[in-house]
Write an enzyme that holds these catalytic residues in place. Structure first.
Site, short mmCIF file in Angstrom:
data_model
loop_
_atom_site.label_atom_id
_atom_site.label_comp_id
_atom_site.label_asym_id
_atom_site.label_seq_id
_atom_site.Cartn_x
_atom_site.Cartn_y
_atom_site.Cartn_z
N LYS A 122 0.92 -1.09 -0.02
CA LYS A 122 -0.05 -0.06 -0.10
C LYS A 122 0.81 1.23 0.05
O LYS A 122 1.39 1.63 1.05
CB LYS A 122 -0.84 -0.06 1.28
N GLU A 175 8.92 1.41 11.43
CA GLU A 175 10.01 2.47 11.07
C GLU A 175 9.30 3.48 11.49
O GLU A 175 8.73 4.09 10.49
CB GLU A 175 10.84 2.16 9.95
N CYS A 228 13.23 10.85 7.95
CA CYS A 228 13.03 10.39 9.25
C CYS A 228 14.12 10.65 10.29
O CYS A 228 14.38 10.74 11.45
CB CYS A 228 12.56 8.81 9.32
N GLU A 267 8.01 16.15 16.00
CA GLU A 267 8.42 15.70 14.78
C GLU A 267 7.59 16.65 13.76
O GLU A 267 6.47 17.00 13.58
CB GLU A 267 8.58 14.53 14.12
P1 NAD Z 1 1.87 8.30 7.60
O1 NAD Z 1 2.01 7.62 8.87
O2 NAD Z 1 0.80 9.40 7.26
O3 NAD Z 1 1.46 7.38 6.53
C1 NAD Z 1 2.04 6.13 5.88
C2 NAD Z 1 1.44 5.24 5.54
O4 NAD Z 1 0.32 4.87 6.19
C3 NAD Z 1 0.43 5.76 4.24
O5 NAD Z 1 0.51 4.64 3.02
C4 NAD Z 1 -0.77 5.94 4.56
O6 NAD Z 1 -1.68 5.85 3.85
C5 NAD Z 1 -0.89 4.81 5.74
N1 NAD Z 1 -1.84 4.58 6.56
C6 NAD Z 1 -2.43 5.88 7.30
N2 NAD Z 1 -3.39 5.67 8.17
C7 NAD Z 1 -3.36 4.36 8.27
C8 NAD Z 1 -4.07 3.51 9.11
N3 NAD Z 1 -4.98 3.86 9.92
N4 NAD Z 1 -3.88 2.18 8.67
C9 NAD Z 1 -3.27 1.86 7.72
N5 NAD Z 1 -2.45 2.40 7.04
C10 NAD Z 1 -2.32 3.87 7.35
O7 NAD Z 1 3.36 8.95 7.27
P2 NAD Z 1 3.94 9.58 6.05
O8 NAD Z 1 3.44 11.05 6.16
O9 NAD Z 1 3.47 9.00 4.64
O10 NAD Z 1 5.46 9.72 6.31
C11 NAD Z 1 6.16 10.74 7.09
C12 NAD Z 1 6.30 9.77 8.24
O11 NAD Z 1 7.12 8.67 7.98
C13 NAD Z 1 7.24 10.73 9.36
O12 NAD Z 1 6.77 10.54 10.75
C14 NAD Z 1 8.58 10.30 9.25
O13 NAD Z 1 9.24 10.27 10.36
C15 NAD Z 1 8.41 8.56 8.96
N6 NAD Z 1 9.47 7.84 8.31
C16 NAD Z 1 10.23 7.05 8.97
C17 NAD Z 1 11.21 6.35 8.66
C18 NAD Z 1 11.94 5.41 9.24
O14 NAD Z 1 12.75 4.75 8.62
N7 NAD Z 1 12.12 5.56 10.69
C19 NAD Z 1 11.58 6.43 7.13
C20 NAD Z 1 10.72 7.43 6.35
C21 NAD Z 1 9.68 8.11 7.08
#
Ligand code: NAD
Length: 426
Positions: free
Chosen positions: A177, A253, A287, A389
């Site tokens: 997804k 992550e 991140c 963040e």
């Molecule tokens: P997000 O959590 O908003 O979305 C990530 C994914 O989850 C998307 O595909 C979204 O559609 C899906 N999603 C959202 N709600 C959901 C639910 N209730 N059930 C299932 N899926 C759901 O994150 P984002 O805004 O896309 O990305 C940014 C975030 O990702 C930041 O917090 C960043 O720190 C983190 N990040 C972490 C790493 C790491 O390796 N630690 C790497 C990259 C990004």
């Protein structure tokens, strides 16, 4: 640029969804793609396709699976320009970054895990039992099953293949997804899967949002054996709750509020370059990026002045303009979130060293999600922009007087992830 149509990829076939949503180019607000949102039935079908493909894929000799992985990496490389254009259209990130990091590393993940899986040993160890006899214990590694792969938008292909590569290498099948903000490269990878002959159903893609859409349908699906997720900590909480049904394992992550500690004996220029990169690259949407900087007091003023210069030299612009230092934020919605933190910093009494708003852009880019690289000083550790963040090109800089104090400040966060230390005396 022509508007693309992006479909779900289920059992090796591209399928329309129940409706479409618009994907806009964050640099200028123009329509990039109409994306077909998967219905609950289609998510079910994708999980069923992955289940059906599982026994044969899991039973393949490792050498044959790794041949596929290498072919996938080569297949991405062959269509490098298509992947590059897709990633840039979705994110607006500079070409020089995407063609050095996103696409090559997105491809390399398949080769890396092809190598890793060939070298994972089966463990065996002897142990004394209470009656004095010896027992030989051994651990056999087996595929977990159907894996749900839920991805963020900041490094779309790279972070997705970082999950898909190891999952497939280990003999699992996947349903991906992608983020609704970056649906293009996951879809393109479906074409590469077919081109290199990966068996149908091994890799599936369902498009949609999180709650009450493909993200939730997939992670709550009992036919999914494990979930791997990269994204926000709060989304992680929702997914962990979903995974509790059926007590299924998750790998996460999540977010960070990472510190950079700069000691007075550090190579000053290297530290300034390093912190500037950690704070501003990918428009701060990394991140592992640095949003809190702690600088030893004797060099504090000089450091703030030098980082200010770097921030002001980091010009926002179009991906293919050589002068571009940063692209836009991913979306208008994210821009509003980052700007709300800029407003909070101001309201909390921060000294705004530079930035703090939306840069002036040419007329054609007015609808983009642009943001100024921003530096603050003077806030207490309790301020929102020091605790939470933001995921934008910004940082708060505070002075420290001792190593113990710096380490305590860096560790005082509810997040995990990383800290960087800049010193001449490790
Ligand atoms: P997000 O959590 O908003 O979305 C990530 C994914 O989850 C998307 O595909 C979204 O559609 C899906 N999603 C959202 N709600 C959901 C639910 N209730 N059930 C299932 N899926 C759901 O994150 P984002 O805004 O896309 O990305 C940014 C975030 O990702 C930041 O917090 C960043 O720190 C983190 N990040 C972490 C790493 C790491 O390796 N630690 C790497 C990259 C990004």
């Amino acid at each position: 640029m022509s508007v693309k149509t992006l479909r779900n990829f289920i059992g090796g076939r591209f399928e329309d969804g129940i409706r479409t949503f618009d994907k806009l180019n964050p640099a200028n607000g123009e329509l990039v793609a109409r994306v077909h949102e998967a219905s609950r039935d289609q998510v079910n079908a994708a999980v069923a396709a992955a289940r059906q493909a599982l026994p044969a894929w899991a039973a393949l000799p490792v050498n044959q699976r790794t041949d596929y992985l290498v072919a996938l990496a080569d297949g991405i490389e062959r269509r490098f320009d298509d992947f590059l254009a897709a990633e840039i259209g979705d994110t607006g990130k500079p070409v020089g970054w995407a063609n050095q990091i996103d696409i090559p590393r997105g491809a390399a993940n398949f080769k890396i895990f092809a190598d890793v899986i060939k070298n994972v040993p089966t463990e065996a160890f002897e142990m004394a039992t209470p009656d004095g006899a010896a027992a030989l214990n051994y651990a056999v590694r087996k595929p977990r099953g159907v894996i749900a792969v839920v991805c963020p938008w900041n490094l779309p292909l790279l972070l997705m293949t970082w999950k898909v590569g190891p999952a497939l290498a280990c003999g699992n099948t996947v349903v991906v997804k992608p983020s609704e903000e970056t649906p293009a490269t996951a879809t393109l990878l479906g074409e590469v899967m077919n081109a290199v002959g990966v068996p149908k159903g091994v890799y599936n893609v369902v498009h949609g949002l999180g709650p009450d859409s493909a993200g939730e349908f997939l992670t709550t699906h009992r036919g999914v054996d494990a979930i791997t997720f990269t994204g926000e900590t709060r989304t992680g909480e929702a997914i962990m709750a979903a995974a509790s049904k059926g007590v299924r394992p998750v790998s996460f992550e999540l977010g960070g509020k990472n510190a950079g500690i700069v000691f007075a004996d550090a190579d000053f220029d290297a530290a300034v370059d390093g912190i500037a990169r950690a704070a501003f690259v990918n428009c701060g949407q990394v991140c592992l990026g640095t949003e809190r900087v702690y600088v030893e007091r004797p060099i504090f003023d000089r450091f703030v002045a030098a980082l200010k210069q770097k921030a002001e030299a980091t010009k926002p612009g179009l991906p293919d303009d050589r002068a571009t230092g940063i692209g836009p934020l991913i979306s208008k919605e994210h821009q509003q979130k980052v700007l709300s933190y800029y407003a909070k910093a101001k309201a909390d009494g921060a000294t705004i060293v530079t930035g703090g708003g939306v840069p002036k852009m040419p007329a054609a880019l007015q609808e983009g999600s642009w943001i100024e690289p921003t530096i603050w000083t003077g806030l207490p550790e309790t301020a929102a922009v020091v605790r939470e963040e933001i995921f934008g090109p910004c940082c708060h800089i505070a002075p420290f007087d001792s190593e113990d104090e710096a380490v305590a400040l860096a560790n005082d966060t509810p997040y995990g992830l990383c800290t960087t230390v800049w010193t001449g005396n490790l």
